[in-house]
Design a protein around this motif. Structure first.
Motif, PDB file in Angstrom:
ATOM      1  N   THR A 148       1.810  -3.584   6.239  1.00  0.00           N
ATOM      2  CA  THR A 148       1.725  -3.365   7.319  1.00  0.00           C
ATOM      3  C   THR A 148       2.540  -2.321   8.170  1.00  0.00           C
ATOM      4  OG1 THR A 148       3.753  -4.700   7.574  1.00  0.00           O
ATOM      5  CG2 THR A 148       1.665  -5.971   7.755  1.00  0.00           C
ATOM      6  N   GLY A 149       2.820  -1.389   7.410  1.00  0.00           N
ATOM      7  CA  GLY A 149       3.780  -0.055   8.030  1.00  0.00           C
ATOM      8  C   GLY A 149       2.399   1.043   7.717  1.00  0.00           C
ATOM      9  N   ALA A 150       1.312   0.859   7.207  1.00  0.00           N
ATOM     10  CA  ALA A 150       0.395   1.931   7.163  1.00  0.00           C
ATOM     11  C   ALA A 150      -0.667   1.558   8.332  1.00  0.00           C
ATOM     12  CB  ALA A 150      -0.129   1.722   5.895  1.00  0.00           C
ATOM     13  N   PRO A 151      -0.742   2.670   9.376  1.00  0.00           N
ATOM     14  CA  PRO A 151      -1.807   2.360  10.211  1.00  0.00           C
ATOM     15  C   PRO A 151      -3.247   2.174   9.793  1.00  0.00           C
ATOM     16  CG  PRO A 151      -0.669   4.639  10.368  1.00  0.00           C
ATOM     17  CD  PRO A 151      -0.045   3.855   9.164  1.00  0.00           C
ATOM     18  N   CYS A 152      -3.537   3.102   8.426  1.00  0.00           N
ATOM     19  CA  CYS A 152      -4.710   3.086   8.214  1.00  0.00           C
ATOM     20  C   CYS A 152      -4.769   2.510   6.450  1.00  0.00           C
ATOM     21  CB  CYS A 152      -5.374   4.570   8.250  1.00  0.00           C
ATOM     22  SG  CYS A 152      -5.486   4.998   9.944  1.00  0.00           S
ATOM     23  N   THR A 153      -5.840   2.251   6.190  1.00  0.00           N
ATOM     24  CA  THR A 153      -6.121   1.679   4.622  1.00  0.00           C
ATOM     25  C   THR A 153      -6.384   3.011   3.935  1.00  0.00           C
ATOM     26  OG1 THR A 153      -6.810  -0.336   5.183  1.00  0.00           O
ATOM     27  CG2 THR A 153      -7.622   0.585   3.015  1.00  0.00           C
ATOM     28  N   GLU A 154      -5.644   3.040   2.842  1.00  0.00           N
ATOM     29  CA  GLU A 154      -5.893   4.245   1.773  1.00  0.00           C
ATOM     30  C   GLU A 154      -6.495   3.721   0.510  1.00  0.00           C
ATOM     31  OE1 GLU A 154      -2.666   6.936   1.459  1.00  0.00           O
ATOM     32  OE2 GLU A 154      -1.747   6.345   3.385  1.00  0.00           O
ATOM     33  N   PHE A 155      -7.550   4.239  -0.045  1.00  0.00           N
ATOM     34  CA  PHE A 155      -7.858   4.085  -1.468  1.00  0.00           C
ATOM     35  C   PHE A 155      -7.683   5.176  -2.346  1.00  0.00           C
ATOM     36  CE2 PHE A 155     -11.438   0.236  -1.210  1.00  0.00           C
ATOM     37  CZ  PHE A 155     -10.563  -0.366  -0.121  1.00  0.00           C
ATOM     38  N   SER A 156      -7.440   4.833  -3.570  1.00  0.00           N
ATOM     39  CA  SER A 156      -7.277   5.910  -4.526  1.00  0.00           C
ATOM     40  C   SER A 156      -8.475   6.405  -4.613  1.00  0.00           C
ATOM     41  CB  SER A 156      -6.762   5.141  -5.829  1.00  0.00           C
ATOM     42  OG  SER A 156      -7.178   5.806  -6.824  1.00  0.00           O
ATOM     43  N   ASP A 157      -8.368   7.895  -4.607  1.00  0.00           N
ATOM     44  CA  ASP A 157      -9.859   8.829  -5.211  1.00  0.00           C
ATOM     45  C   ASP A 157     -10.381   8.146  -6.454  1.00  0.00           C
ATOM     46  OD1 ASP A 157      -7.412   9.909  -6.640  1.00  0.00           O
ATOM     47  OD2 ASP A 157      -7.956  11.820  -6.039  1.00  0.00           O
ATOM     48  N   VAL A 158      -9.399   7.778  -7.234  1.00  0.00           N
ATOM     49  CA  VAL A 158      -9.989   7.419  -8.716  1.00  0.00           C
ATOM     50  C   VAL A 158     -10.797   6.022  -8.811  1.00  0.00           C
ATOM     51  CG1 VAL A 158      -9.167   6.487 -10.946  1.00  0.00           C
ATOM     52  CG2 VAL A 158      -8.097   8.564  -9.840  1.00  0.00           C
TER      53      VAL A 158
ATOM     54  N   ASP B 109      -4.404   0.005  -6.328  1.00  0.00           N
ATOM     55  CA  ASP B 109      -5.472   0.955  -6.238  1.00  0.00           C
ATOM     56  C   ASP B 109      -5.700   1.399  -4.666  1.00  0.00           C
ATOM     57  OD1 ASP B 109      -6.390   0.939  -8.821  1.00  0.00           O
ATOM     58  OD2 ASP B 109      -6.994  -1.004  -8.354  1.00  0.00           O
ATOM     59  N   ALA B 110      -4.838   0.656  -3.646  1.00  0.00           N
ATOM     60  CA  ALA B 110      -5.171   0.777  -2.363  1.00  0.00           C
ATOM     61  C   ALA B 110      -4.065   0.413  -1.758  1.00  0.00           C
ATOM     62  CB  ALA B 110      -6.559   0.096  -1.693  1.00  0.00           C
ATOM     63  N   LEU B 111      -3.861   0.929  -0.249  1.00  0.00           N
ATOM     64  CA  LEU B 111      -2.945   0.328   0.386  1.00  0.00           C
ATOM     65  C   LEU B 111      -3.691  -0.356   1.734  1.00  0.00           C
ATOM     66  CD1 LEU B 111      -0.219   3.209   0.816  1.00  0.00           C
ATOM     67  CD2 LEU B 111      -0.016   0.986  -0.451  1.00  0.00           C
ATOM     68  N   ILE B 112      -3.638  -1.514   1.987  1.00  0.00           N
ATOM     69  CA  ILE B 112      -4.778  -2.033   2.864  1.00  0.00           C
ATOM     70  C   ILE B 112      -3.489  -2.063   4.226  1.00  0.00           C
ATOM     71  CG2 ILE B 112      -5.791  -4.193   3.775  1.00  0.00           C
ATOM     72  CD1 ILE B 112      -6.495  -3.152   0.904  1.00  0.00           C
ATOM     73  N   GLY B 113      -4.111  -1.345   5.220  1.00  0.00           N
ATOM     74  CA  GLY B 113      -3.368  -1.131   6.562  1.00  0.00           C
ATOM     75  C   GLY B 113      -3.820  -1.768   7.610  1.00  0.00           C
ATOM     76  N   LEU B 114      -3.133  -1.501   8.795  1.00  0.00           N
ATOM     77  CA  LEU B 114      -3.432  -2.015   9.894  1.00  0.00           C
ATOM     78  C   LEU B 114      -4.899  -1.996  10.505  1.00  0.00           C
ATOM     79  CD1 LEU B 114      -0.067  -1.276  12.037  1.00  0.00           C
ATOM     80  CD2 LEU B 114      -0.604  -3.290  11.047  1.00  0.00           C
ATOM     81  N   ASP B 115      -5.490  -1.028  10.060  1.00  0.00           N
ATOM     82  CA  ASP B 115      -7.058  -1.174  10.489  1.00  0.00           C
ATOM     83  C   ASP B 115      -7.689  -2.468   9.913  1.00  0.00           C
ATOM     84  OD1 ASP B 115      -6.758  -0.195   7.886  1.00  0.00           O
ATOM     85  OD2 ASP B 115      -8.287   1.333   8.190  1.00  0.00           O
TER      86      ASP B 115
END
Lengths: 133, 80
Positions: free
Chosen positions: A38-48, A106-112
């Motif tokens: 919940t601290g991440a504004p956007c979701t990030e996926f690992s490039d791998v 593999d990912a940070l699921i964010g606020l988006d």
């Protein structure tokens, strides 16, 4: 899409969840593990894993995680079909990132993600409730 | 033909490795119950590289996650 209840292990330090990405050409589904952040504004996926799921051809070897950081965003991609917490998301834009491998995720699921649903986190019950807005 | 094994067996056989698992079953938390290990490596990139396996797969790490939160990391590395 209905209200969906997704259990999580409340004894862990963070809320781990698994999600599915559908391969754009073969239609095969690939399951990965992420953390609800919940601290991440956007979701990030690992490039791998984006290579694994067929969305980018290869990881950019020139990109390194800067000292003092554990992720390094370096691009964006749109996932036509991804399922997170049992909910289907179409055309979900995510950051392509290098994530510290020792995280084992593999990912940070964010606020988006949260913005697309009414999300209730019930720690006592150990589940997330997601309902489309 | 590769054998279907349990997650506990995977962790024992491939400690601290990244796995690509097919023919898998997941529990209610999305954790692997059992499946067939198609690829494994200590290096995440090696198991993700093409050729793509044209089947449903689960991509998992058998070690313990060191994730402690981004704020925790920042506090550890930067003085405020």
């Amino acid at each position: 899409m209905p209200l969906i209840i997704t259990p999580f292990e409340s004894n862990l330090h963070h809320i781990h969840t698994t999600f599915f990405v559908t391969h754009p050409k073969t239609g095969s589904k690939h399951s990965f593990e992420g953390i609800i952040d919940t601290g991440a504004p956007c979701t990030e996926f690992s490039d791998v894993i984006l290579v694994r799921a067929g969305f980018i051809r290869s990881v950019d070897q020139e990109i390194k995680i800067k000292s003092g950081l554990q992720t390094q965003k370096y691009g964006k991609t749109i996932l036509p079909k991804v399922k997170i917490c049992g909910q289907d998301l179409n055309n979900f834009e995510v950051f392509v990132s290098k994530l510290d491998e020792s995280w084992g995720i593999d990912a940070l699921i964010g606020l988006d993600f949260f913005k697309r649903f009414r999300v209730t986190i019930d720690y006592k019950a150990g589940h997330l409730v997601t309902e489309p807005l | 033909m590769k054998d279907k094994i349990t997650w506990e067996e995977m962790k024992k056989k491939f400690p601290d490795e990244w796995l690509v698992v097919t023919d898998f079953e997941l529990d209610k938390y999305g954790k692997i119950i059992d499946g067939v290990v198609e690829r494994h490596s200590k290096k995440k990139e090696q198991v993700a590289n093409p050729p793509i396996i044209d089947k449903d797969t689960a991509f998992r790490y058998t070690g313990e996650s060191t994730f402690a939160g981004l704020r925790s990391h920042a506090a550890h590395h930067h003085s405020f």
